[in-house]
Scaffold this active site. Structure first.
Site, mmCIF file in Angstrom:
data_model
loop_
_atom_site.group_PDB
_atom_site.id
_atom_site.type_symbol
_atom_site.label_atom_id
_atom_site.label_comp_id
_atom_site.label_asym_id
_atom_site.label_seq_id
_atom_site.Cartn_x
_atom_site.Cartn_y
_atom_site.Cartn_z
ATOM 1 N N SER A 4 0.870 -1.474 -0.109
ATOM 2 C CA SER A 4 -0.143 -0.126 -0.221
ATOM 3 C C SER A 4 0.670 1.196 0.292
ATOM 4 C CB SER A 4 -0.873 0.201 1.336
ATOM 5 O OG SER A 4 -1.101 1.736 1.174
ATOM 6 N N HIS B 259 -1.440 -0.832 -4.243
ATOM 7 C CA HIS B 259 -2.700 -0.654 -3.726
ATOM 8 C C HIS B 259 -2.141 0.646 -3.356
ATOM 9 C CE1 HIS B 259 -5.634 -2.245 -1.142
ATOM 10 N NE2 HIS B 259 -5.236 -1.543 -0.330
ATOM 11 N N ASP C 90 -4.113 3.533 -1.893
ATOM 12 C CA ASP C 90 -5.794 3.718 -1.053
ATOM 13 C C ASP C 90 -6.329 5.757 -0.842
ATOM 14 O OD1 ASP C 90 -3.765 1.696 1.585
ATOM 15 O OD2 ASP C 90 -5.975 1.692 1.075
ATOM 16 N N MET D 219 -9.248 7.922 -0.252
ATOM 17 C CA MET D 219 -9.790 8.213 1.287
ATOM 18 C C MET D 219 -10.207 10.026 1.228
ATOM 19 S SD MET D 219 -6.942 6.871 4.657
ATOM 20 C CE MET D 219 -6.558 4.824 4.380
ATOM 21 N N HIS E 60 -8.333 1.215 -3.888
ATOM 22 C CA HIS E 60 -9.237 1.104 -2.893
ATOM 23 C C HIS E 60 -9.996 2.264 -2.178
ATOM 24 C CE1 HIS E 60 -9.048 -0.576 2.115
ATOM 25 N NE2 HIS E 60 -10.988 -0.353 1.881
ATOM 26 N N MET F 236 -11.438 -6.679 5.728
ATOM 27 C CA MET F 236 -10.007 -5.170 5.965
ATOM 28 C C MET F 236 -9.969 -5.848 8.023
ATOM 29 S SD MET F 236 -9.517 -2.632 4.832
ATOM 30 C CE MET F 236 -9.187 -1.828 5.313
ATOM 31 N N ASP G 159 -6.381 -7.129 4.686
ATOM 32 C CA ASP G 159 -6.076 -5.251 3.765
ATOM 33 C C ASP G 159 -6.146 -4.859 5.500
ATOM 34 O OD1 ASP G 159 -6.677 -2.864 2.534
ATOM 35 O OD2 ASP G 159 -4.850 -2.745 3.668
HETATM 36 C C1 DX5 Z 1 -6.091 1.216 5.645
HETATM 37 C C2 DX5 Z 1 -5.349 1.059 4.113
HETATM 38 C C3 DX5 Z 1 -4.823 -0.003 4.336
HETATM 39 C C4 DX5 Z 1 -3.467 0.501 4.932
HETATM 40 C C5 DX5 Z 1 -2.360 -1.033 4.974
HETATM 41 O O1 DX5 Z 1 -7.493 1.761 5.840
HETATM 42 O O2 DX5 Z 1 -6.582 0.462 3.847
HETATM 43 O O3 DX5 Z 1 -4.519 -0.542 3.091
HETATM 44 O O4 DX5 Z 1 -2.669 1.178 4.549
HETATM 45 O O5 DX5 Z 1 -1.416 -0.503 5.828
HETATM 46 P P1 DX5 Z 1 -0.951 -1.586 6.811
HETATM 47 O O6 DX5 Z 1 -0.069 -2.323 6.507
HETATM 48 O O7 DX5 Z 1 0.361 -0.341 7.695
HETATM 49 O O8 DX5 Z 1 -1.402 -2.154 8.068
HETATM 50 ZN ZN ZN Z 2 -5.996 0.004 1.938
#
Ligand code: DX5
Ligand code: ZN
Length: 232
Positions: free
Chosen positions: A12, A37, A39, A41, A70, A141, A177
């Protein structure tokens, strides 16, 4: 027991250098990752803001493998086309992001992207039986979404096992994830996951100038996951 799927490691970029996304994507691919990946948000569905379609479009030329987007946003539907045009290969929406997830998955598939369905830790799998024919990936998740570096939520392992049984031989990836490390990777692969997202566990100790640590971290996570598959 369904055939074990080849393990894919999807770092990610939330855990990478935000001032260097292109170089970071090239570095993790050179160091052996399978997917990238991304992310997204919105500060509404999750209490954090990262980036949108324009950033995805900017990093797309630096990704040779799979851009796995994502979407931690609500609503999702108004933005699906923008992320597809930005070059997303997989677009994952959250079950919890709105009342019409069936229509959302249809809309994602209509763009030609693969459709992913993400489940927050509090969501069960009982409501997704009628969505399997519209889904190419289910993301479990293992943290509450919004931030990297959180602790793995072990209660989700039962959900992964139940999902694996529900999916059977359908061509649907189980992605995990959040909090995936060399310690938790074997737990999720033994439970039936095949796509492992890892942010901090991949990017720790490395940089675009010193990417070897990325490769070591990816290889260690993969080796731990594959070994656990063999012991099922
Ligand atoms: C959290 C994200 C994950 C996160 C994973 O909302 O969807 O993809 O970045 O990060 P780590 O591997 O550090 O938990
Ligand atoms: Zn993610």
């Amino acid at each position: 027991m369904p055939q074990a799927r080849a393990i894919k490691i999807a770092p990610s970029i939330l855990a990478s250098d935000f001032a260097n996304f292109g170089a970071e994507c090239r570095a993790i691919e050179d160091q052996g990752c399978d997917w990238v990946h991304v992310d997204v948000m919105d500060g509404h569905f999750v209490p954090n803001i990262t980036f949108g379609p324009a950033t995805c479009a900017a990093i797309r030329p630096h990704i040779k493998t799979v851009m796995d987007v994502h979407l931690m946003i609500a609503p999702v539907d108004p933005y699906i086309d923008a992320f597809a045009q930005a070059g997303a290969d997989v677009i994952t929406a959250h079950l919890e992001a709105g009342p019409h997830i069936h229509r959302t998955l249809q809309a994602i598939r209509a763009t030609g992207a693969k459709a992913g369905l993400a489940l927050n830790p509090g969501s069960g799998i009982d409501s997704i039986a009628h969505l399997l024919d519209l889904t190419d990936l289910i993301c479990v998740m293992t943290v509450n979404p919004g931030f990297g570096g959180q602790k793995f939520i072990h209660s989700q392992l039962d959900k992964i096992r139940a999902l694996r049984a529900m999916i059977g031989d359908r061509p649907i990836h189980i992605q995990v994830d959040g909090g995936v490390t060399v310690e938790t990777a074997p737990l999720v692969s033994a439970a039936g996951a095949d796509v492992l997202v890892a942010g901090s566990a991949v990017f720790k100790g490395g940089s675009v100038d010193h990417p070897a640590a990325y490769g070591d971290n990816i290889a260690a996570i993969r080796a731990a996951a594959v070994a656990a598959q063999r012991n099922i």
